[in-house]
Design a protein around this motif. Sequence first.
Motif, PDB file in Angstrom:
ATOM      1  N   LYS A 280       0.879  -1.136   0.040  1.00 39.34           N
ATOM      2  CA  LYS A 280       0.084  -0.002  -0.059  1.00 39.34           C
ATOM      3  C   LYS A 280       0.954   1.263  -0.074  1.00 39.34           C
ATOM      4  N   SER A 281       1.940   1.076   0.728  1.00 39.11           N
ATOM      5  CA  SER A 281       2.766   2.325   0.736  1.00 39.11           C
ATOM      6  C   SER A 281       3.454   2.790  -0.719  1.00 39.11           C
ATOM      7  N   LEU A 282       3.523   1.732  -1.557  1.00 38.55           N
ATOM      8  CA  LEU A 282       3.981   2.042  -2.906  1.00 38.55           C
ATOM      9  C   LEU A 282       3.032   2.341  -3.881  1.00 38.55           C
ATOM     10  N   GLY A 283       1.694   2.035  -3.379  1.00 41.36           N
ATOM     11  CA  GLY A 283       0.809   2.611  -4.317  1.00 41.36           C
ATOM     12  C   GLY A 283       0.497   1.571  -5.315  1.00 41.36           C
ATOM     13  N   ASN A 284       0.887   0.002  -5.024  1.00 44.23           N
ATOM     14  CA  ASN A 284       0.842  -0.966  -6.165  1.00 44.23           C
ATOM     15  C   ASN A 284       0.043  -2.214  -5.464  1.00 44.23           C
ATOM     16  N   PHE A 285      -0.919  -1.590  -4.628  1.00 44.43           N
ATOM     17  CA  PHE A 285      -1.763  -2.658  -3.855  1.00 44.43           C
ATOM     18  C   PHE A 285      -2.936  -2.752  -4.391  1.00 44.43           C
ATOM     19  N   PHE A 286      -3.678  -3.693  -4.945  1.00 45.19           N
ATOM     20  CA  PHE A 286      -5.069  -3.576  -5.243  1.00 45.19           C
ATOM     21  C   PHE A 286      -5.627  -5.144  -5.236  1.00 45.19           C
ATOM     22  N   THR A 287      -6.914  -5.243  -5.189  1.00 47.13           N
ATOM     23  CA  THR A 287      -7.631  -6.308  -4.836  1.00 47.13           C
ATOM     24  C   THR A 287      -7.939  -6.974  -6.300  1.00 47.13           C
ATOM     25  N   VAL A 288      -8.425  -8.309  -6.287  1.00 50.17           N
ATOM     26  CA  VAL A 288      -8.889  -8.721  -7.510  1.00 50.17           C
ATOM     27  C   VAL A 288     -10.076  -8.077  -7.923  1.00 50.17           C
ATOM     28  N   HIS A 289     -10.738  -7.742  -7.125  1.00 52.38           N
ATOM     29  CA  HIS A 289     -12.119  -6.821  -7.392  1.00 52.38           C
ATOM     30  C   HIS A 289     -11.753  -5.744  -8.151  1.00 52.38           C
ATOM     31  N   ASP A 290     -10.615  -4.896  -7.716  1.00 54.26           N
ATOM     32  CA  ASP A 290     -10.145  -3.626  -8.284  1.00 54.26           C
ATOM     33  C   ASP A 290      -9.892  -3.905  -9.688  1.00 54.26           C
ATOM     34  N   LEU A 291      -9.284  -5.018  -9.893  1.00 53.60           N
ATOM     35  CA  LEU A 291      -8.771  -5.353 -11.438  1.00 53.60           C
ATOM     36  C   LEU A 291     -10.101  -5.727 -12.235  1.00 53.60           C
ATOM     37  N   LEU A 292     -10.681  -6.676 -11.494  1.00 54.95           N
ATOM     38  CA  LEU A 292     -12.016  -6.738 -12.329  1.00 54.95           C
ATOM     39  C   LEU A 292     -12.792  -5.844 -12.895  1.00 54.95           C
ATOM     40  N   GLU A 293     -13.018  -4.649 -11.964  1.00 55.05           N
ATOM     41  CA  GLU A 293     -13.938  -3.608 -12.036  1.00 55.05           C
ATOM     42  C   GLU A 293     -13.168  -2.493 -12.770  1.00 55.05           C
ATOM     43  N   GLY A 294     -11.978  -2.394 -12.711  1.00 59.00           N
ATOM     44  CA  GLY A 294     -11.369  -1.181 -13.117  1.00 59.00           C
ATOM     45  C   GLY A 294     -10.684  -0.253 -11.983  1.00 59.00           C
ATOM     46  N   HIS A 295      -9.811   0.133 -11.958  1.00 58.32           N
ATOM     47  CA  HIS A 295      -9.147   0.954 -10.751  1.00 58.32           C
ATOM     48  C   HIS A 295      -8.184   2.205 -11.092  1.00 58.32           C
ATOM     49  N   ASP A 296      -8.238   3.107 -10.451  1.00 56.24           N
ATOM     50  CA  ASP A 296      -7.454   4.329 -10.753  1.00 56.24           C
ATOM     51  C   ASP A 296      -7.237   4.558 -11.947  1.00 56.24           C
ATOM     52  N   ASP A 297      -8.305   4.707 -13.206  1.00 53.82           N
ATOM     53  CA  ASP A 297      -8.734   5.223 -14.207  1.00 53.82           C
ATOM     54  C   ASP A 297      -8.157   4.074 -15.132  1.00 53.82           C
ATOM     55  N   ALA A 298      -7.869   2.915 -14.569  1.00 60.38           N
ATOM     56  CA  ALA A 298      -7.421   1.619 -15.666  1.00 60.38           C
ATOM     57  C   ALA A 298      -8.561   1.040 -16.102  1.00 60.38           C
ATOM     58  N   PRO A 299      -8.619   0.235 -17.166  1.00 61.53           N
ATOM     59  CA  PRO A 299      -9.966  -0.210 -17.502  1.00 61.53           C
ATOM     60  C   PRO A 299      -9.732  -1.400 -16.719  1.00 61.53           C
ATOM     61  N   PRO A 300     -11.197  -2.308 -16.633  1.00 61.78           N
ATOM     62  CA  PRO A 300     -11.334  -3.295 -16.134  1.00 61.78           C
ATOM     63  C   PRO A 300     -10.334  -4.492 -16.971  1.00 61.78           C
ATOM     64  N   VAL A 301      -9.937  -5.244 -16.169  1.00 53.72           N
ATOM     65  CA  VAL A 301      -9.146  -6.811 -16.566  1.00 53.72           C
ATOM     66  C   VAL A 301      -9.953  -7.808 -16.468  1.00 53.72           C
TER      67      VAL A 301
END
Length: 468
Positions: A280-301
């Motif tokens: 989380k401190s590096l800002g590269n922590f995300f959940t599976v749900h984040d990827l599936l739904e899209g996060h930080d302006d990135a498209p869903p995967v």
Amino acid sequence: MTTIKLYNTRTRAKEVLEPLDPGNVRMYVCGPTVYDRAHLGNARPVIVFDLLYRLLRHVHGPDHVTYVRNFTDVDDKINARAIENVGKGGDVNAEIARITAETTQWFLDDMAALGALEPDAMPRATQYIPQMIAMIEELIAGGHAYEAEGHVLFAVESFKDYGKLSGRSVDDMIAGARVEVAPYKRNPMDFVLWKPSSDDLPGWDSPWGRGRPGWHIECSAMSHELLGESFDIHGGGNDLMFPHHENEIAQSCCAHPEGDFARIWMHNEMLQVEGKKMSKSLGNFFTVHDLLEGHDDAPPVPGEVIRFVFLSTHYRKPMDWTAQKAREGGATLRKWYAQAAQGRDDAAPCKAVVDALADDLNTPKAITALHRLSHADDIPALRASLRFLGLMGDSVPRWAAAPEVDLSEHEKRLFEARQIAMESKDFTELDRLKAALVAAGVEVRMSKAGVELIPGPGFDPARLEGLS
């Protein structure tokens, strides 16, 4: 019958899987502690052992495999989250019930999106408290555990093989376990089997007072109840090798010395994101749900793409998740799906794919075989192999049917921006256009010869509207 070879962590060698009971191949995998969304690293063991489950079912038959993966629904992290949510004086137990029910379903939904089959049994720790108490009583009776100040602890010195799985020295184990300094411990390495609970926290009556189990005893009790005193495979991430799996072996072998507990131990390596440890401190922590739904302006995967990226690295090697790998994986799968859509479901998976998995789950080799099937336009085998690997269900995923869109104007504009940037050395506008295209789910390929734009798995044409 296909011969399956698996790397056994305990022996540091590949071994032929010779089931204790060919009519019931048994596997136990440590599951999640349910207090929050599963992060990307949590998905790796799920996908790894889902592949093994599929292979075992293919070789031995679906009715001759038992796969157990647990849910830890009693834990200090769960308690802390509930207290944080309801505050002092709130109904902590009711909040714990809500959290564990909700996050358990989240986990199942997210893993299903990654193509994971549900195990044959998914026990929850709170359903097996009597079995845990019974096992602790056996350990005390055998001189392997002792009661101290309301706690029951396992006496590590009573098990001569402690440390053989991880191969650690006592000093390394003490440092690695971050052992709790407690005056009631006879040995710093002794670990908790049972601990007291206050009235506002979950607790069960026991011979040692009202309390709750330690983490390690849960898996030993549940695996014994569901798979017996000896079973074929035990799996999990290599972060569990010590102390969790080491402790499981000690308490299980001491409580049931007539059994072997698990014959083969398998551990997957850890995951990085863009070359760095996920944090989380590096800002590269995300959940599976984040990827599936899209996060930080990135498209869903899509889940199939996540699974494909995972399969591209052997499970015993560190894996690096990158956005580039996801884009390339999406493009590859889209091509394969276009071919597979023409096939029927009456073919068997390619022998080369099955053999690759039978060789200690060699998924990179299996993917190479898929490329060959695609190149040969062997549609029946390609479709069957994609289904076998969990990369496709009964039909081609909806995301793979890319909408008809003409990206030629965007290609022309990006090429012109590149030429200007190369002359002026000002890449601001080029970077802006490229970032906007990537955010819309477009794979951007630039070279001296020109620009190629390929709609990726998360392509959203609406994001290109008004791009100026």
